[in-house]
Design a protein around this motif. Structure first.
Motif, PDB file in Angstrom:
ATOM      1  N   GLU A  28       0.826  -1.214   0.000  1.00 27.77           N
ATOM      2  CA  GLU A  28       0.000   0.000   0.000  1.00 27.77           C
ATOM      3  C   GLU A  28       0.857   1.260   0.000  1.00 27.77           C
ATOM      4  N   LYS A  29       1.993   1.216   0.707  1.00 28.09           N
ATOM      5  CA  LYS A  29       2.876   2.391   0.746  1.00 28.09           C
ATOM      6  C   LYS A  29       3.474   2.666  -0.631  1.00 28.09           C
ATOM      7  N   VAL A  30       3.920   1.601  -1.289  1.00 24.90           N
ATOM      8  CA  VAL A  30       4.481   1.752  -2.632  1.00 24.90           C
ATOM      9  C   VAL A  30       3.396   2.199  -3.607  1.00 24.90           C
ATOM     10  N   ALA A  31       2.225   1.581  -3.518  1.00 26.33           N
ATOM     11  CA  ALA A  31       1.124   1.941  -4.416  1.00 26.33           C
ATOM     12  C   ALA A  31       0.720   3.400  -4.244  1.00 26.33           C
ATOM     13  N   LYS A  32       0.735   3.881  -3.026  1.00 28.29           N
ATOM     14  CA  LYS A  32       0.356   5.280  -2.756  1.00 28.29           C
ATOM     15  C   LYS A  32       1.320   6.238  -3.451  1.00 28.29           C
ATOM     16  N   LEU A  33       2.610   5.950  -3.362  1.00 27.47           N
ATOM     17  CA  LEU A  33       3.601   6.815  -4.008  1.00 27.47           C
ATOM     18  C   LEU A  33       3.446   6.796  -5.528  1.00 27.47           C
TER      19      LEU A  33
ATOM     20  N   LYS B  45      22.030  12.713  -4.514  1.00 27.02           N
ATOM     21  CA  LYS B  45      21.833  14.074  -5.015  1.00 27.02           C
ATOM     22  C   LYS B  45      21.628  14.121  -6.527  1.00 27.02           C
ATOM     23  N   HIS B  46      22.033  13.031  -7.219  1.00 26.71           N
ATOM     24  CA  HIS B  46      21.894  13.013  -8.669  1.00 26.71           C
ATOM     25  C   HIS B  46      20.463  12.737  -9.115  1.00 26.71           C
ATOM     26  N   ILE B  47      19.619  12.316  -8.174  1.00 27.66           N
ATOM     27  CA  ILE B  47      18.220  12.051  -8.519  1.00 27.66           C
ATOM     28  C   ILE B  47      17.384  13.323  -8.395  1.00 27.66           C
ATOM     29  N   LYS B  48      17.987  14.381  -7.933  1.00 32.95           N
ATOM     30  CA  LYS B  48      17.313  15.678  -7.770  1.00 32.95           C
ATOM     31  C   LYS B  48      16.191  15.568  -6.738  1.00 32.95           C
ATOM     32  N   ASN B  49      14.962  15.873  -7.147  1.00 27.66           N
ATOM     33  CA  ASN B  49      13.856  15.948  -6.194  1.00 27.66           C
ATOM     34  C   ASN B  49      12.940  14.729  -6.215  1.00 27.66           C
ATOM     35  N   ALA B  50      13.356  13.667  -6.833  1.00 27.91           N
ATOM     36  CA  ALA B  50      12.493  12.499  -6.964  1.00 27.91           C
ATOM     37  C   ALA B  50      12.447  11.670  -5.692  1.00 27.91           C
ATOM     38  N   LYS B  51      11.273  11.130  -5.425  1.00 25.93           N
ATOM     39  CA  LYS B  51      11.161  10.089  -4.408  1.00 25.93           C
ATOM     40  C   LYS B  51      11.570   8.767  -5.056  1.00 25.93           C
ATOM     41  N   VAL B  52      11.896   7.784  -4.208  1.00 26.61           N
ATOM     42  CA  VAL B  52      12.422   6.522  -4.729  1.00 26.61           C
ATOM     43  C   VAL B  52      11.620   5.343  -4.181  1.00 26.61           C
ATOM     44  N   VAL B  53      11.195   4.467  -5.090  1.00 25.63           N
ATOM     45  CA  VAL B  53      10.609   3.178  -4.741  1.00 25.63           C
ATOM     46  C   VAL B  53      11.582   2.108  -5.215  1.00 25.63           C
ATOM     47  N   HIS B  54      11.884   1.163  -4.346  1.00 24.19           N
ATOM     48  CA  HIS B  54      12.857   0.120  -4.695  1.00 24.19           C
ATOM     49  C   HIS B  54      12.238  -1.241  -4.395  1.00 24.19           C
ATOM     50  N   ILE B  55      12.170  -2.104  -5.415  1.00 28.11           N
ATOM     51  CA  ILE B  55      11.675  -3.473  -5.243  1.00 28.11           C
ATOM     52  C   ILE B  55      12.772  -4.430  -5.670  1.00 28.11           C
ATOM     53  N   ASP B  56      13.205  -5.278  -4.749  1.00 30.69           N
ATOM     54  CA  ASP B  56      14.303  -6.191  -5.032  1.00 30.69           C
ATOM     55  C   ASP B  56      14.202  -7.404  -4.118  1.00 30.69           C
TER      56      ASP B  56
ATOM     57  N   LYS C  80      18.827   5.883  -0.684  1.00 27.83           N
ATOM     58  CA  LYS C  80      17.788   5.678   0.323  1.00 27.83           C
ATOM     59  C   LYS C  80      16.415   5.680  -0.349  1.00 27.83           C
ATOM     60  N   ALA C  81      15.641   4.655  -0.083  1.00 28.48           N
ATOM     61  CA  ALA C  81      14.314   4.527  -0.681  1.00 28.48           C
ATOM     62  C   ALA C  81      13.253   5.116   0.239  1.00 28.48           C
ATOM     63  N   ASP C  82      12.282   5.784  -0.362  1.00 31.10           N
ATOM     64  CA  ASP C  82      11.146   6.295   0.399  1.00 31.10           C
ATOM     65  C   ASP C  82      10.165   5.175   0.725  1.00 31.10           C
ATOM     66  N   ALA C  83      10.162   4.158  -0.114  1.00 31.28           N
ATOM     67  CA  ALA C  83       9.358   2.962   0.135  1.00 31.28           C
ATOM     68  C   ALA C  83      10.026   1.806  -0.599  1.00 31.28           C
ATOM     69  N   PHE C  84       9.957   0.629  -0.017  1.00 32.31           N
ATOM     70  CA  PHE C  84      10.588  -0.520  -0.663  1.00 32.31           C
ATOM     71  C   PHE C  84       9.813  -1.792  -0.366  1.00 32.31           C
ATOM     72  N   ILE C  85      10.033  -2.773  -1.212  1.00 35.71           N
ATOM     73  CA  ILE C  85       9.479  -4.111  -1.016  1.00 35.71           C
ATOM     74  C   ILE C  85      10.593  -5.115  -1.275  1.00 35.71           C
ATOM     75  N   ILE C  86      10.759  -6.058  -0.368  1.00 37.86           N
ATOM     76  CA  ILE C  86      11.742  -7.122  -0.547  1.00 37.86           C
ATOM     77  C   ILE C  86      10.991  -8.384  -0.976  1.00 37.86           C
ATOM     78  N   GLY C  87      11.310  -8.872  -2.163  1.00 32.38           N
ATOM     79  CA  GLY C  87      10.632 -10.073  -2.624  1.00 32.38           C
ATOM     80  C   GLY C  87      10.839 -10.320  -4.102  1.00 32.38           C
ATOM     81  N   ASP C  88      10.434 -11.493  -4.556  1.00 31.26           N
ATOM     82  CA  ASP C  88      10.517 -11.857  -5.960  1.00 31.26           C
ATOM     83  C   ASP C  88       9.713 -10.869  -6.794  1.00 31.26           C
ATOM     84  N   LEU C  89      10.350 -10.319  -7.816  1.00 29.24           N
ATOM     85  CA  LEU C  89       9.752  -9.215  -8.566  1.00 29.24           C
ATOM     86  C   LEU C  89       8.457  -9.616  -9.265  1.00 29.24           C
ATOM     87  N   LYS C  90       8.422 -10.764  -9.876  1.00 31.25           N
ATOM     88  CA  LYS C  90       7.210 -11.196 -10.580  1.00 31.25           C
ATOM     89  C   LYS C  90       6.035 -11.298  -9.608  1.00 31.25           C
ATOM     90  N   SER C  91       6.260 -11.918  -8.462  1.00 37.38           N
ATOM     91  CA  SER C  91       5.191 -12.078  -7.480  1.00 37.38           C
ATOM     92  C   SER C  91       4.749 -10.731  -6.909  1.00 37.38           C
TER      93      SER C  91
END
Length: 558
Positions: free
Chosen positions: A193-198, A288-299, A310-321
């Motif tokens: 839900e956190k990732v989806a919200k972003l 700093k190279h990402i400028k003003n973007a928030k970051v979502v990381h799934i791995d 640093k990710a603003d929201a992340f999910i740890i898990g198999d990407l397809k699932s």
């Protein structure tokens, strides 16, 4: 039933579905090779010219199929010759099991002939490694090794077997391979839900997809995600063939030699969605190279989360699932202003047709593409030619681009091409090489010829170590210290000496005919494609610079 260690090893490999091994025999693995002789109708052994080639071939086999590649070497120098190939697989998360022999247990630790501590040497470059001290553990270790190689973030596992273990006897019972479950046990609704919200709140999202897309097989899910949120998408080198390149939202490769559109969009987006990739220094590794973007990381690997960015929201898990569950939480969106910006920037990627009559990388890949009906697999060595292949070739199917990314291993491509061609007999494997990289492991031509593999090697012959020369040109005031080769090697004669066919291309009008003849040939072919040594790979981002600080050919010429 009671069997020798060698018999247990071979039967356990059959239990795991192994049909091919790439290796080189020696004293410490004689018992294993004697057993392989008995099972040659069930397991094909490819005798390589060098153990490093065996590791690269097992790696190429794994990348082409998604299965675990297997290589086998003797103790001492045989084992150490595998190290570069194991490290290559480790850096790119490739499932591999490397099996080495060692001296008998009573000689371990005594500096015996051809003894090395290969488990100690490979500890930093394997997911796990074993030295078998008790024959009763051998079958369990083999089963675990294949599971570890495939589970979660894939990678290489090494099994070191002392020679006396292969001669001893122990009980063997056929075992079903341990099933690999997709890793999602830490996935929570709150994370989703956190990732989806972003994503739902973002006006200008941008997707950066990496090798995890390939490892998890998340091709359809990635297309569905892109179409649902109308986000532009770039791929890392490791994911080049993981997304349809003709898709209107595909912006090309991202990173040091990525497209202008991809690199600029990464700095202008308000949400960077990183999927199955790590923020390494050749892409983005500075917040700093990402400028003003928030970051979502799934791995799938928790060690990669917040390691460099640093990710603003992340999910740890198999990407397809993860994507299968995440997409249902996303709203369909389409920001016309953002999409117009994407189209504007994509126009910067268009290759200008400046026909000077010289042979160019663009011309080679354009002509090669005319012959490809989706059947080609492209492997590469490492250097300028690798970047040209990634930038200019139109890949049509997943797992059709095989290249050393994280380690950047020169000499990788020919061994990998052999592994891919052995695995997929109905596909045509083409290895793109530089004259420097090809010189490192050209001995594997003997393997391709012996096994009558229809591999085509295309050498970008610029008489130099092209990528290093490019850096010397741009950052070292054109001091070309030991990067001009000036070798007298005739690649056509070399191919013929090994038993293959050789062609040389100097003129554009000759290329089509040469490619036609090469593709009609049933065995290995080497094409010497002569290019100017001052030709560079552009665009380029200097080491440590922001991703949108792009050096282009126009900058240099002006």
């Amino acid at each position: 039933m009671y069997l020798t260690g060698a018999e247990i090893l071979v039967k356990s490999l059959l239990d795991e579905g192994v049909d091919t091994i790439f290796g080189y025999p020696g004293g410490a693995v004689l018992n294993i090779y004697d057993e392989l002789y008995k099972y040659k109708d069930k397991i094909r052994h490819i005798l390589m010219a060098h153990e490093q080639g065996a590791a690269h071939a097992a790696d190429g086999y794994a990348r082409a199929t998604g299965k675990v590649g297997v290589c086998l070497a003797t103790s001492g120098p045989g084992a150490t010759n595998l190290v570069t190939g194991i490290a290559t697989a480790y850096m790119d998360s490739i499932p591999m099991v490397a099996i080495t022999g060692n001296v008998p247990r009573n000689l371990l630790g005594k500096d015996s002939f051809q003894e090395v501590d290969i488990t100690g040497i490979t500890m930093p470059i394997t997911k796990y490694n074993y030295i078998v001290k008790d024959i009763k553990d051998l079958q369990k270790i083999i089963r675990e090794a294949f599971y570890i190689a495939k589970e979660g973030r894939p990678g290489p596992v090494l099994i070191d077997i002392p020679k006396d273990i292969t001669a001893e006897k122990a009980e063997y019972k056929p075992l079903i391979p341990k099933k690999v479950e997709r890793k999602v046990k830490n996935l929570t609704e709150k994370d989703l839900e956190k990732v989806a919200k972003l994503i739902n709140e973002a006006k200008n999202p941008f997707i950066y997809a990496g090798g995890g897309v390939v490892a998890s097989g998340a091709y359809d899910e990635l297309i569905e995600l892109v179409n649902k949120i109308n986000s532009p998408i770039a791929t890392s080198l490791m994911a080049i063939s993981a997304f349809p390149q003709e898709h209107p939202l595909y912006t090309g490769m991202i990173g040091m030699h990525g497209s202008k559109a991809s690199n600029i969009l990464a700095s202008k987006c308000d949400l960077l969605i990183c999927l199955g990739a790590r923020f390494n220094d050749r892409v983005i590794s500075n917040q700093k190279h990402i400028k003003n973007a928030k970051v979502v990381h799934i791995d799938v690997d928790p060690a990669e989360i917040n390691k460099n960015i640093k990710a603003d929201a992340f999910i740890i898990g198999d990407l397809k699932s993860v994507l299968q569950r995440l997409i249902s939480l996303l709203k369909e969106k389409k920001d016309e202003e953002w999409l117009e910006k994407v189209e504007e920037l994509k126009s910067l990627n268009v290759i200008k047709d400046t026909d000077t009559g010289e042979l160019t990388p663009e011309f080679l890949f354009k002509k090669l593409d005319e012959f490809d009906d989706g059947n080609f697999i492209i492997t590469t060595e490492v250097g300028q030619h690798q970047m040209w292949a990634a930038k200019y070739y139109k890949f049509r199917k997943p797992r059709s681009f095989i290249s050393s990314g994280g380690l950047g291993t020169m000499g990788y491509g020919l061994g990998a091409a052999i592994g891919a061609q052995v695995a997929l007999k109905d596909r045509r494997v083409i290895n793109i090489a530089g004259d420097g990289s090809f010189g490192m492991n050209c001995n594997e031509l003997v393997t391709a010829v012996k096994n009558n593999l229809p591999i085509i090697v295309i050498i970008f012959n610029n008489n130099s170590l092209g990528m290093v020369r490019q850096w010397q040109s741009l950052f070292y005031e054109e001091r070309y210290s030991y990067t001009t080769l000036n070798r007298a090697t005739d690649f056509v004669k070399l191919a013929e000496a090994f038993g293959g066919r050789g062609y040389r291309v100097f003129r554009k009008e000759d290329l089509k005919d040469v490619l036609t003849q090469a593709l009609e040939n049933k065995g290995p072919v080497v094409i010497d494609y002569v290019v100017d040594n001052d030709r560079k790979v552009f665009p380029m981002v200097a080491p440590g610079a922001a991703i949108d600080e792009i050096i282009s050919e126009e900058n240099i010429n002006n």
